[in-house]
Enzyme design. Structure first.
Site, PDB file in Angstrom:
ATOM      1  N   ARG A  99      -2.940 -10.236   5.388  1.00  0.00           N
ATOM      2  CA  ARG A  99      -3.495 -10.359   3.828  1.00  0.00           C
ATOM      3  C   ARG A  99      -2.556  -9.585   2.972  1.00  0.00           C
ATOM      4  O   ARG A  99      -2.090  -8.550   2.872  1.00  0.00           O
ATOM      5  CB  ARG A  99      -4.939  -9.515   3.706  1.00  0.00           C
ATOM      6  CG  ARG A  99      -5.581  -9.624   2.254  1.00  0.00           C
ATOM      7  CD  ARG A  99      -7.060  -9.138   2.340  1.00  0.00           C
ATOM      8  NE  ARG A  99      -7.612  -9.075   1.187  1.00  0.00           N
ATOM      9  CZ  ARG A  99      -7.402  -8.229  -0.022  1.00  0.00           C
ATOM     10  NH1 ARG A  99      -6.648  -7.322   0.030  1.00  0.00           N
ATOM     11  NH2 ARG A  99      -8.037  -8.401  -1.041  1.00  0.00           N
ATOM     12  N   LYS A 137       0.898  -1.199   0.124  1.00  0.00           N
ATOM     13  CA  LYS A 137      -0.097  -0.070  -0.034  1.00  0.00           C
ATOM     14  C   LYS A 137       0.808   1.007   0.031  1.00  0.00           C
ATOM     15  O   LYS A 137       2.080   1.323   0.283  1.00  0.00           O
ATOM     16  CB  LYS A 137      -1.039  -0.076   1.161  1.00  0.00           C
ATOM     17  CG  LYS A 137      -1.992  -1.027   0.730  1.00  0.00           C
ATOM     18  CD  LYS A 137      -3.282  -1.055   1.918  1.00  0.00           C
ATOM     19  CE  LYS A 137      -4.089  -1.963   1.368  1.00  0.00           C
ATOM     20  NZ  LYS A 137      -5.181  -2.241   2.520  1.00  0.00           N
TER      21      LYS A 137
END
Length: 281
Positions: A262, A228
């Site tokens: 995740r 991210k």
């Protein structure tokens, strides 16, 4: 060091973290996801990638047919079903690990669960579709409820918090209690503070740096930090750099007792976490 990895009860099994977080492999069956959009957009490519992640040691495969990156365009229900259903049908039959459906639409979730998914992963915390809590209750699937401020089209428009960890902890507690009131079982629930969803880079760093605070919610906690922007800003644009940064955060999450991570890159994540677990024996 905390060692509070919590089991997650699925319909036909209990996922017990083996001294380290469970690894949820990301399978984006989409053309426009932020990191790997288009790489697994065909059914065959998605199936092969799911099998590869399972072979690399993933504990869960999370299949999604709609990108939720910032400013992504929503897709209609039928398109999402067409993207995920054949993938879930095949993987649920051929793999020994559970399959998760990443969706906020009850019509998609219903079809995916019928096809073999045993986890419902909803970025809206089961608030985006009023029918979702009842579906989860009726099917008795495991549920991951996430915090997101706004929606993918608005969530990065100047998000503000006085204390991001305290406010999201409070939201997740209230959401947990609402789902219990709707008839879901506590042991089926997992909670996700939603790294990258309606947060600035600084907010995201605070969430991972103080992630142990979420342990007080008495549910397994999932952290989805992989590749991210807050990591990219620190280490650079390249996928290899982002994966190295992701792995550093993953190991920090393991040290804080987070139950599920995740990630996109499964093989190195599993290897690093297995070493972590051995070091902590």
């Amino acid at each position: 060091m905390p060692n509070r990895f919590q089991p997650w009860h699925l319909p036909e099994r209990i996922l017990t973290p083996p001294g380290r977080p469970l690894v949820m492999g990301i399978l984006n069956a989409t053309p426009d996801s932020f990191s790997d959009g288009g790489r697994h957009a065909t059914v065959d490519a998605a199936i092969q990638h799911g099998k590869q992640m399972a072979a690399e040691g993933a504990d869960i495969i999370d299949v999604g047919g709609e990108s939720t990156r910032p400013y992504s365009e929503p897709v209609d229900t039928e398109t999402e079903i067409q993207r995920v259903l054949p993938v879930i049908e095949t993987l649920s039959k051929e793999l020994q690990i559970p399959i998760s459906i990443d969706t906020s639409k009850s019509a998609v979730a219903e079809r995916a669960i019928a096809a073999g998914a045993t986890i419902l992963n909803d970025v809206t915390g089961l608030e985006g579709d009023a029918a979702m809590p009842m579906l989860a209750k009726q099917t008795d699937v495991a549920v991951c409820a996430m915090h997101m401020r706004g929606n993918p089209q608005t969530m990065q428009d100047d998000p503000r918090y006085d204390d991001v960890v305290a406010e999201i902890t409070d939201y997740l507690r209230r959401r947990r209690d609402a789902l219990l009131d709707a008839g879901l079982r506590l042991e089926r629930l997992c909670l996700d503070p939603g790294v990258g969803f309606g947060k600035t880079h600084q907010h995201n760093w605070e969430l991972v740096q103080r992630a142990e605070a979420f342990q007080d919610l008495d549910c397994p906690i999932l952290i989805g930090h992989s590749r991210k922007g807050f990591i990219k800003k620190l280490v650079g644009e390249g996928i290899a750099d982002r994966d190295a940064g992701t792995l550093a955060v993953t190991l920090a999450m393991a040290a804080k007792g987070i139950s599920v991570v995740r990630v996109h890159e499964v093989r190195r994540t599993v290897a690093a976490l297995d070493v972590f677990a051995r070091m902590c024996v």
